[in-house]
Design a protein around this motif. Structure first.
Motif, PDB file in Angstrom:
ATOM      1  N   UNK A  87       0.856  -1.184   0.000  1.00 18.02           N
ATOM      2  CA  UNK A  87       0.000   0.000   0.000  1.00 18.02           C
ATOM      3  C   UNK A  87       0.892   1.235   0.000  1.00 18.02           C
ATOM      4  N   UNK A  88       0.598   2.158  -0.884  1.00 17.78           N
ATOM      5  CA  UNK A  88       1.338   3.425  -0.910  1.00 17.78           C
ATOM      6  C   UNK A  88       0.382   4.537  -0.508  1.00 17.78           C
ATOM      7  N   UNK A  89       0.702   5.233   0.560  1.00 15.96           N
ATOM      8  CA  UNK A  89      -0.097   6.372   0.990  1.00 15.96           C
ATOM      9  C   UNK A  89       0.548   7.640   0.466  1.00 15.96           C
ATOM     10  N   UNK A  90      -0.214   8.459  -0.236  1.00 13.93           N
ATOM     11  CA  UNK A  90       0.343   9.685  -0.822  1.00 13.93           C
ATOM     12  C   UNK A  90      -0.383  10.884  -0.220  1.00 13.93           C
ATOM     13  N   UNK A  91       0.374  11.814   0.341  1.00 12.51           N
ATOM     14  CA  UNK A  91      -0.257  12.975   0.970  1.00 12.51           C
ATOM     15  C   UNK A  91       0.126  14.251   0.205  1.00 12.51           C
ATOM     16  N   UNK A  92      -0.420  15.364   0.653  1.00 14.23           N
ATOM     17  CA  UNK A  92      -0.278  16.623  -0.085  1.00 14.23           C
ATOM     18  C   UNK A  92       1.091  17.253   0.025  1.00 14.23           C
ATOM     19  N   UNK A  93       1.993  16.842  -0.838  1.00 19.58           N
ATOM     20  CA  UNK A  93       3.328  17.430  -0.879  1.00 19.58           C
ATOM     21  C   UNK A  93       3.770  17.384  -2.335  1.00 19.58           C
ATOM     22  N   UNK A  94       4.561  18.355  -2.739  1.00 22.16           N
ATOM     23  CA  UNK A  94       5.014  18.406  -4.130  1.00 22.16           C
ATOM     24  C   UNK A  94       5.767  17.118  -4.521  1.00 22.16           C
ATOM     25  N   UNK A  95       6.338  16.446  -3.512  1.00 21.48           N
ATOM     26  CA  UNK A  95       7.099  15.209  -3.803  1.00 21.48           C
ATOM     27  C   UNK A  95       6.192  14.074  -4.272  1.00 21.48           C
ATOM     28  N   UNK A  96       4.860  14.294  -4.247  1.00 19.26           N
ATOM     29  CA  UNK A  96       3.920  13.216  -4.611  1.00 19.26           C
ATOM     30  C   UNK A  96       4.207  12.641  -6.000  1.00 19.26           C
ATOM     31  N   UNK A  97       4.716  13.499  -6.908  1.00 16.59           N
ATOM     32  CA  UNK A  97       4.968  12.994  -8.275  1.00 16.59           C
ATOM     33  C   UNK A  97       6.008  11.882  -8.287  1.00 16.59           C
ATOM     34  N   UNK A  98       6.958  11.946  -7.309  1.00 13.21           N
ATOM     35  CA  UNK A  98       8.014  10.931  -7.276  1.00 13.21           C
ATOM     36  C   UNK A  98       7.449   9.554  -6.931  1.00 13.21           C
ATOM     37  N   UNK A  99       6.320   9.542  -6.233  1.00 13.32           N
ATOM     38  CA  UNK A  99       5.736   8.267  -5.807  1.00 13.32           C
ATOM     39  C   UNK A  99       5.213   7.489  -7.015  1.00 13.32           C
ATOM     40  N   UNK A 100       4.951   8.193  -8.122  1.00 15.43           N
ATOM     41  CA  UNK A 100       4.535   7.490  -9.349  1.00 15.43           C
ATOM     42  C   UNK A 100       5.658   6.556  -9.815  1.00 15.43           C
ATOM     43  N   UNK A 101       6.919   7.023  -9.707  1.00 14.81           N
ATOM     44  CA  UNK A 101       8.053   6.165 -10.099  1.00 14.81           C
ATOM     45  C   UNK A 101       8.131   4.947  -9.189  1.00 14.81           C
ATOM     46  N   UNK A 102       7.861   5.194  -7.913  1.00 13.68           N
ATOM     47  CA  UNK A 102       7.919   4.082  -6.946  1.00 13.68           C
ATOM     48  C   UNK A 102       6.827   3.056  -7.260  1.00 13.68           C
ATOM     49  N   UNK A 125       1.426  -6.339  -5.984  1.00 15.51           N
ATOM     50  CA  UNK A 125       0.065  -5.829  -6.143  1.00 15.51           C
ATOM     51  C   UNK A 125       0.064  -4.486  -5.396  1.00 15.51           C
ATOM     52  N   UNK A 126      -0.005  -3.396  -6.139  1.00 16.96           N
ATOM     53  CA  UNK A 126       0.182  -2.061  -5.533  1.00 16.96           C
ATOM     54  C   UNK A 126      -1.148  -1.318  -5.448  1.00 16.96           C
ATOM     55  N   UNK A 127      -1.482  -0.842  -4.268  1.00 16.46           N
ATOM     56  CA  UNK A 127      -2.697  -0.049  -4.074  1.00 16.46           C
ATOM     57  C   UNK A 127      -2.289   1.320  -3.547  1.00 16.46           C
ATOM     58  N   UNK A 128      -2.768   2.362  -4.206  1.00 16.31           N
ATOM     59  CA  UNK A 128      -2.394   3.715  -3.791  1.00 16.31           C
ATOM     60  C   UNK A 128      -3.596   4.379  -3.105  1.00 16.31           C
ATOM     61  N   UNK A 129      -3.299   4.973  -1.962  1.00 17.57           N
ATOM     62  CA  UNK A 129      -4.319   5.714  -1.209  1.00 17.57           C
ATOM     63  C   UNK A 129      -3.859   7.164  -1.159  1.00 17.57           C
ATOM     64  N   UNK A 130      -4.754   8.068  -1.523  1.00 15.24           N
ATOM     65  CA  UNK A 130      -4.342   9.475  -1.533  1.00 15.24           C
ATOM     66  C   UNK A 130      -5.222  10.298  -0.607  1.00 15.24           C
ATOM     67  N   UNK A 131      -4.625  11.334  -0.009  1.00 10.52           N
ATOM     68  CA  UNK A 131      -5.469  12.299   0.692  1.00 10.52           C
ATOM     69  C   UNK A 131      -6.054  13.229  -0.371  1.00 10.52           C
ATOM     70  N   UNK A 132      -7.109  13.947   0.005  1.00  7.50           N
ATOM     71  CA  UNK A 132      -7.714  14.902  -0.948  1.00  7.50           C
ATOM     72  C   UNK A 132      -6.656  15.912  -1.416  1.00  7.50           C
ATOM     73  N   UNK A 133      -5.817  16.403  -0.462  1.00  8.45           N
ATOM     74  CA  UNK A 133      -4.801  17.397  -0.833  1.00  8.45           C
ATOM     75  C   UNK A 133      -3.809  16.834  -1.850  1.00  8.45           C
ATOM     76  N   UNK A 134      -3.509  15.552  -1.731  1.00  9.57           N
ATOM     77  CA  UNK A 134      -2.539  14.945  -2.657  1.00  9.57           C
ATOM     78  C   UNK A 134      -3.035  15.011  -4.092  1.00  9.57           C
ATOM     79  N   UNK A 135      -4.371  14.960  -4.267  1.00 12.26           N
ATOM     80  CA  UNK A 135      -4.911  14.975  -5.638  1.00 12.26           C
ATOM     81  C   UNK A 135      -4.697  16.339  -6.316  1.00 12.26           C
ATOM     82  N   UNK A 136      -4.327  17.373  -5.525  1.00 12.18           N
ATOM     83  CA  UNK A 136      -3.965  18.657  -6.133  1.00 12.18           C
ATOM     84  C   UNK A 136      -2.590  18.593  -6.790  1.00 12.18           C
TER      85      UNK A 136
END
Ligand code: CTP
Length: 401
Positions: free
Chosen positions: A8-23, A33-44
């Motif tokens: 599980x990858x948790x992605x929160x609201x930080x500019x570094x979020x784009x790097x998690x796509x590479x991960x 089997x990768x599942x990504x969970x994002x906070x609402x802010x991360x979707x910005x």
């Protein structure tokens, strides 16, 4: 390497979020089997579709999303997770997790992850990261079993320079692999690996060396660490990135390697000597650059110490000693002789003449030789070769015990 594992990858609201796509992509390539969970802010910062495309799984944002197969998605995901990593982790989410606040999909899921490894990679402005309240919250998370990955120091998106940068995805992947790639069947074992070439100085400018790159030894060190061993790698000069979670001791000459290895050999359970150590060195090392003369130059050479032979002579009854033999002819016969002469438990023979074996490549073709058996492994990656060697070593140690 991660077949059958759920991350599980948790992605929160930080500019570094784009790097998690590479991960996410790297994990998927390793069959997780990768599942990504994002906070609402991360979707910005990054669109959930990016993660959905990379992972093939729905990216989860809202706890009450009616598109879920069933409404307790956060619990079912938490149950099947082998590891959860929150990267980037904002000060806000760190604070929530430290204080039991679960008010969105990410925090409720992580809160329900009680058995799997939990890793957190903070990413924020230096002042925020250094704020005592964030540091206290990280300490609380450590106390609850989270592994906190130190942020890198560097230029931050806000223009400041300092600690707070999310580590590169390659490093985050190393943490996940360390956590879940292997069963920890080497926990409690101290392993010493040598790797790479040595350099024998002629003068301040020149030296004598060989074609070893260190790949085989580095793979053995890395896999041993992933299997839970306490690993020291004594390495000659190599262009490779030092493996994570390994104590690395860089050396140059055969003499340096002899000193480094013999200084810590006694406390090791397993020693694996994959280094290509020079057998000879120039007898006199010129203090100044040697100027060319008319005619030929003859260098007088003297023998170096044979480190492996020394270890064989001094090894304790329960220590396991594994050597390597690189040959161009009479591979098995020469290797068997080395096994006996250097008092080894095992020798790994590889021929420079075989396609897929030898210096520099990512694959190897080896034969494992002990005093009662010879097992030939086919062509495989150096990491797979390392795994097989370690399996054999553990099996033989068990028999010996
Ligand atoms: N080795 C060592 N110290 C040396 C030379 C070799 O510890 N001075 C170790 C290597 O790390 C390897 C093993 O001995 O594990 C075999 O090395 P190799 O060069 O194949 O064999 P040598 O023993 O040097 O014999 P030869 O040169 O005759 O092939």
């Amino acid at each position: 390497m991660l077949k059958g594992k759920t991350v599980l990858l948790g992605v929160t609201g930080s500019i570094a979020a784009y790097k998690t796509a590479y991960l996410a992509s790297a994990l998927k390539k390793l069959n997780a089997d990768v599942h990504v969970l994002m906070t609402r802010n991360a979707t910005n910062f990054i669109n959930p579709i990016t993660f959905e495309t990379l992972t093939g799984n729905k990216c989860l944002v809202d706890t009450f999303d009616r598109n879920f197969e069933f409404s307790v998605e956060h619990v079912s995901l938490a149950k099947k997770a082998d590891a959860v990593m929150i990267a980037p982790a904002s000060a806000n989410v760190i604070g929530k997790l430290a204080h039991g606040i679960a008010d969105d999909m990410l925090t409720t899921t992580v809160m329900a992850c009680t058995r799997c490894g939990k890793l957190i990679a903070p990413a924020m402005n230096t002042n925020m990261f250094e704020n005592p309240v964030v540091q206290d919250n990280l300490e609380i998370l450590r106390k609850y079993g989270y592994q906190v990955i130190s942020p890198a120091v560097g230029y931050l998106a806000c223009g400041d320079t300092g600690a707070g940068k999310m580590p590169e995805p390659e490093l985050l992947l190393e943490y996940i692999l360390q956590e879940i790639a292997f069963e920890k069947d080497m926990t409690g074992l101290k392993v010493l690996v040598t790797a790479g070439p040595t350099q024998e100085a002629i003068d301040p400018v020149r030296y004598i060396t060989n074609h070893s790159t260190g790949k085989m030894g580095y793979a053995i060190a890395r896999i041993s660490a992933r299997r839970g061993a306490d690993v020291t790698l004594v390495t000659g000069p190599s262009a490779l990135k030092p493996p994570e979670f390994v104590n690395v001791i860089p050396v140059k000459s055969a003499k340096d390697m002899f000193d480094a290895v013999t200084g810590i050999a006694k406390e090791q359970d397993i020693i694996i000597k994959a280094a290509a150590v020079a057998d000879y060195r120039p007898k006199h090392v010129s203090g100044e650059k040697m100027k060319k003369q008319d005619g030929a130059l003859a260098l007088e050479m003297e023998r170096t110490d044979d480190i492996l032979a020394y270890l064989g002579e001094h090894k304790s009854a329960d220590q396991f000693l594994c050597g390597f033999a690189m040959e161009t002819e009479n591979l098995l016969e020469n290797s068997r002789k080395k096994l006996a002469k250097k008092h080894l438990d095992m020798i790994v023979a590889n021929s420079l003449r075989v396609e897929g074996a030898g210096f520099g490549g990512d694959t190897n073709v080896v034969t494992i030789i002990t005093d009662r058996e010879e097992v030939s492994l086919g062509k495989m990656s150096k990491e797979e070769t390392a795994s097989h060697l370690l399996d054999k070593i553990l099996e033989l140690r068990k028999e010996k015990a």
